[in-house]
Design an enzyme around this catalytic site. Sequence first.
Site, PDB file in Angstrom:
ATOM      1  N   GLU A 282       0.803  -1.083  -0.133  1.00 19.03           N
ATOM      2  CA  GLU A 282       0.013   0.147  -0.070  1.00 19.03           C
ATOM      3  C   GLU A 282       0.792   1.110   0.063  1.00 19.03           C
ATOM      4  O   GLU A 282       2.238   1.198   0.646  1.00 19.03           O
ATOM      5  CB  GLU A 282      -0.962  -0.021   1.202  1.00 19.03           C
ATOM      6  CG  GLU A 282      -0.422  -0.125   2.475  1.00 19.03           C
ATOM      7  CD  GLU A 282      -1.343   0.191   3.700  1.00 19.03           C
ATOM      8  OE1 GLU A 282      -2.483  -0.052   3.427  1.00 19.03           O
ATOM      9  OE2 GLU A 282      -0.907   0.449   4.738  1.00 19.03           O
ATOM     10  N   VAL A 283       0.373   2.139  -0.731  1.00 13.87           N
ATOM     11  CA  VAL A 283       1.213   3.359  -0.640  1.00 13.87           C
ATOM     12  C   VAL A 283      -0.123   4.456  -0.378  1.00 13.87           C
ATOM     13  O   VAL A 283      -1.179   4.826  -0.932  1.00 13.87           O
ATOM     14  CB  VAL A 283       1.695   3.905  -2.093  1.00 13.87           C
ATOM     15  CG1 VAL A 283       2.486   5.345  -2.171  1.00 13.87           C
ATOM     16  CG2 VAL A 283       2.720   2.897  -2.665  1.00 13.87           C
TER      17      VAL A 283
END
Length: 384
Positions: A282-283
């Site tokens: 995840e960013v």
Amino acid sequence: MAAFAARSSHSAWGLVRRYRIFLGIIATVLIFHLCFINMRPKPKHLLARTVQDVVQFNDVRTPPGYNATRLPAKAAFVVLTRNSELHPLRVAISQIEDRFNRHRGYPYIFLNDEPFTEEFKETISWATNSRVSFGLVPRDHWDLPDHIDRQRMRDGMAFLKSKDVIHSDSLSYRQMSRYYAGFFHKHPLLEDLDYYWRIEYDAEYTCDIDYDPFVYMRERAIKYGFTITLHEFFDTVKSLWSSAQNFMTTYPHYLEEKNTLDWISSDGGNSYNLCHFWTNFEVLDLAFLRSERYDKFFQHVDQAGGIFYERWGDAPIRSVAVSMFLRKEETHWFEDVGYTHTAFQNCPASPELQKKCHCDPGRSIHLNDFSCTREWVQLPPSKA
């Protein structure tokens, strides 16, 4: 003979008495020793209970010539790991360096619930020319909360084990999930960051990334980025949706008007369809996690105890929050980022993108019914 027997008996009794005295001395010494151990000051890493306590343990190593102010975004890679994961983690970091970061120079932050060894810190530093920081997780962010019923937790673990559910009886998995769901972004080492990218020790990056995902998100006001979606195991989240419903009823003003709840509920909100973003990659914009509404939601689910009783993971918790609080345009599928973790992978099919990859697009998880990515793509734009 009688006198000899009497003397022998007396001598034997004397030996017994001396033996008992000796045992008494040994017992006294042992008791004193145990009491002394318990009274001795604990190692500092065992006393760390708050965020402020762990600051002194942070170790930041900046290579010569490194200048963080030249970075395009205030961002970093964050890794929650153990000393034992050193060598497979080096592989993942070497790949993200080769595919992206050697041209960018974003720093790494390594977090652990136990102090990192000097071997770990020195060896992992060889994998990058960027700044590396090593931090200790506060005990009150990691240990089992006081409000959790231990017996109920053990019963829940036994139930999941009988169902052969992965991580069924793992306490450390639950602690990790809780930490990623509600605490990691509060660590002092992240306080100056705007974005973070999560790294797992056994992940593989299979495509060159010739642009900056952090800048891409900032320019488009994207709050959350993912590569893989999956369906969760029902038995691990049986009451998560009812807890979320209770939150939405109690705090309706926190909901985004143009939310994406239709992605995680296929029947108008009556039930959870188990779809979630796989948070191993995840960013995200850390302002989202620092927001009042996200913090309120985490506190709500944390008090419910499902993380420990049923094994609610940070992935379904985060996914419910994203669906409640963000518009579709604020969430982005990084379709072009080749990513593999355990048996699942995201692999772009475009011939132009495949020139930069070494993955099989026919095995991309979004083509499988176990994924929810096609349903995500089919959601109408919020702006429509």
